[in-house]
Write a protein that holds these residues in place. Structure first.
Motif, short mmCIF file in Angstrom:
data_model
loop_
_atom_site.label_atom_id
_atom_site.label_comp_id
_atom_site.label_asym_id
_atom_site.label_seq_id
_atom_site.Cartn_x
_atom_site.Cartn_y
_atom_site.Cartn_z
N SER A 122 -12.04 0.98 1.15
CA SER A 122 -10.85 0.62 1.92
C SER A 122 -9.64 0.48 1.02
CB SER A 122 -11.08 -0.69 2.68
OG SER A 122 -12.24 -0.61 3.49
N GLU A 123 -8.45 0.55 1.64
CA GLU A 123 -7.21 0.38 0.90
C GLU A 123 -6.28 -0.55 1.69
OE1 GLU A 123 -5.25 3.97 -0.15
OE2 GLU A 123 -6.92 4.76 -1.34
N LEU A 124 -5.66 -1.48 0.97
CA LEU A 124 -4.74 -2.42 1.60
C LEU A 124 -3.34 -2.22 1.03
CD1 LEU A 124 -6.96 -5.64 1.29
CD2 LEU A 124 -6.92 -3.97 3.16
N ASP A 125 -2.33 -2.38 1.86
CA ASP A 125 -0.96 -2.21 1.42
C ASP A 125 -0.53 -3.33 0.47
OD1 ASP A 125 -0.26 0.16 2.77
OD2 ASP A 125 0.00 -0.94 4.65
N ALA A 126 0.15 -2.96 -0.61
CA ALA A 126 0.73 -3.91 -1.55
C ALA A 126 2.03 -3.32 -2.07
CB ALA A 126 -0.23 -4.21 -2.69
N PRO A 127 3.05 -3.18 -1.21
CA PRO A 127 4.29 -2.49 -1.59
C PRO A 127 5.01 -3.14 -2.77
CG PRO A 127 4.54 -3.66 0.50
CD PRO A 127 3.09 -3.64 0.19
N GLU A 128 4.82 -4.45 -2.98
CA GLU A 128 5.49 -5.12 -4.08
C GLU A 128 4.92 -4.71 -5.44
OE1 GLU A 128 2.18 -7.78 -2.54
OE2 GLU A 128 3.69 -6.42 -1.73
N TRP A 129 3.78 -3.99 -5.42
CA TRP A 129 3.17 -3.51 -6.66
C TRP A 129 3.31 -1.99 -6.77
CZ3 TRP A 129 1.70 -6.76 -10.37
CH2 TRP A 129 1.45 -8.09 -10.04
N VAL B 8 -1.31 -9.55 3.77
CA VAL B 8 -2.02 -9.56 2.48
C VAL B 8 -1.08 -10.04 1.38
CG1 VAL B 8 -3.24 -8.14 0.79
CG2 VAL B 8 -3.44 -7.62 3.23
N ARG B 9 -1.58 -10.86 0.48
CA ARG B 9 -0.83 -11.26 -0.71
C ARG B 9 -1.66 -10.86 -1.93
NH1 ARG B 9 2.88 -15.53 -1.71
NH2 ARG B 9 3.99 -14.93 -3.60
N VAL B 10 -1.05 -10.11 -2.82
CA VAL B 10 -1.80 -9.54 -3.93
C VAL B 10 -1.33 -10.14 -5.25
CG1 VAL B 10 -2.36 -7.43 -5.19
CG2 VAL B 10 -2.19 -7.39 -2.69
N PHE B 11 -2.30 -10.53 -6.08
CA PHE B 11 -2.04 -11.02 -7.43
C PHE B 11 -2.81 -10.15 -8.41
CE2 PHE B 11 -1.40 -14.68 -4.71
CZ PHE B 11 -0.24 -15.26 -5.22
N ALA B 12 -2.22 -9.92 -9.58
CA ALA B 12 -2.91 -9.15 -10.60
C ALA B 12 -3.85 -10.05 -11.38
CB ALA B 12 -1.90 -8.52 -11.56
N GLY B 13 -4.99 -9.50 -11.81
CA GLY B 13 -5.92 -10.27 -12.62
C GLY B 13 -7.09 -10.79 -11.81
N PRO B 14 -7.99 -11.54 -12.45
CA PRO B 14 -9.17 -12.08 -11.77
C PRO B 14 -8.82 -13.26 -10.88
CG PRO B 14 -9.09 -12.87 -14.02
CD PRO B 14 -7.97 -11.88 -13.89
N ALA B 15 -9.71 -13.62 -9.97
CA ALA B 15 -9.47 -14.74 -9.04
C ALA B 15 -10.01 -16.04 -9.61
CB ALA B 15 -10.14 -14.44 -7.70
N ASP B 16 -9.55 -16.41 -10.80
CA ASP B 16 -10.05 -17.64 -11.44
C ASP B 16 -8.92 -18.59 -11.78
OD1 ASP B 16 -8.77 -16.29 -13.43
OD2 ASP B 16 -10.47 -16.23 -14.82
N GLY B 17 -7.75 -18.34 -11.15
CA GLY B 17 -6.61 -19.21 -11.43
C GLY B 17 -5.73 -18.64 -12.54
#
Length: 362
Positions: A257-264, A347-356
């Motif tokens: 699947s693919e999710l939109d992340a226009p800010e990236w 959707v809100r997208v952050f770069a990197g792992p989900a560990d804070g």
């Protein structure tokens, strides 16, 4: 009375409780310090009160440095989680205590003390219970007595440490609404510590979210909830689904699947995590496009106006949680074991792992 905290640091041995904390509390606001256990909330509150010294940094009240002032000179009212009432005294005398122990030159007369206490008993809706002992009151009533006692000395700042933590859920809900109304009447600058997200968001003018001795984000309840600055804030406030994938040219690839992340849009094949709140999903019996994720209904909690669904992703076995209005759930007619497609709607997208440690959003 405004409060400024600048570059505050506090360590207990090798444990750093506060690490370069900066904070502004505008005069007259009700501010919540929110975070998990060990995040530094109570330590910060105690340093503001003068009950704990800081290793470094400044505390200012209305622009005046109070860092090294003793508690009695800060004009602070403090309310503890477990009330700290005098068991051998009546409700009336508990509230009057701070006035009676003042030095004789500044101590009010007995008549002034009586007028003050009776006014506070009316304010906290306990005027008929002035002669009772704390043991004869409910937990909610005792906490209102503790608040009245803190207000009796006319503090410039009111500090509350988990004020409703020892109460059951129903009483907590009633008291936090009452605290909001009380604040609107007395309008004293107030800071309270809580680990209850709903409590902080419902009661306060401003929420300060803390994690591991630092301030992650500060803002109005709407700002911190709708526009979280970090992955920690997004995950801490409310229920959220995490989808690990690769960010590439404004899209996040999560399996097939693919999710939109226009800010990236400028990103090129880097690790990322898509955060989706449990109510920001659409469920359909068939795929509705490339953002659809195929799942199987594992568990249904069908009570109340919001139905909670636990689903397993077919592709990798990962879990997805969805909260649906009852009308939508009834329309879909879902049953355990049914195959259904989930499409995130926000959707809100952050770069990197989900560990804070994931980066702030670009």
């Amino acid at each position: 009375m405004s409060i400024e905290v600048r570059n505050l640091r506090k360590a207990f041995g090798t444990f750093v409780a506060l690490d370069d904390v900066n904070l502004d509390v505008p005069g007259g606001e009700l501010v919540a310090l929110l975070g998990p256990s060990g995040s530094g909330k109570t330590t910060l509150l105690r340093i503001i009160a003068g009950l704990e010294p800081a290793d470094q940094g400044l505390i200012r009240f209305e622009g005046e440095d109070t860092t090294d002032r003793p508690v009695r000179e800060r004009q602070v009212g403090f309310v503890f989680q477990h009330y700290a009432l005098f068991r051998h005294m009546s409700v009336f005398e508990n509230i009057a205590f701070g006035l009676r122990v003042r030095p004789r030159p500044v101590r009010p007369s007995d008549e002034e003390i009586r007028d003050t206490v009776m006014g506070l008993l009316r304010l906290v809706q306990l005027e008929a219970l002035g002669q009772r002992r704390p043991s004869e009151l409910s937990g909610g009533q005792r906490q209102r007595v503790a608040l009245a006692r803190a207000l009796a000395v006319k503090p410039k700042v009111l500090l509350l440490d988990e004020p409703f933590g020892a109460l059951d859920a129903k009483v907590r809900k009633e008291l936090r609404r009452w605290l909001r109304r009380l604040h609107e009447e007395v309008h004293v600058t107030s800071v309270f510590v809580t680990h209850d997200q709903e409590e902080a968001l419902e009661v306060s003018d401003r929420v300060v979210i803390m994690n591991e001795g630092r301030v992650e984000q500060s803002g109005t309840p709407e700002e911190v909830y709708e526009r979280p600055a970090t992955p920690f804030v997004y995950g801490f406030l409310g229920d959220v689904n995490l989808f690990h994938g690769r960010i590439d040219r404004g899209r996040v690839k999560v399996g097939a699947s693919e999710l939109d992340a226009p800010e990236w849009a400028e990103a090129r094949d880097q690790a990322g995590v898509a955060y989706v709140r449990t109510y920001d999903v659409e469920l359909t019996p068939s795929s509705s496009g490339r953002s659809s994720i195929e799942t199987i209904v594992r568990h249904i909690r069908a009570f109340g106006p919001v139905i909670r669904l636990e689903l397993d992703r077919v592709e990798d076995g990962g879990s997805v949680e969805a909260h649906l209005p009852r009308a939508q759930y009834d329309k879909l007619g879902l049953v355990k074991g049914q195959r259904v497609f989930v499409s995130p709607t926000s959707v809100r997208v952050f770069a990197g792992p989900a560990d804070g440690s994931a980066a702030r959003i670009a």
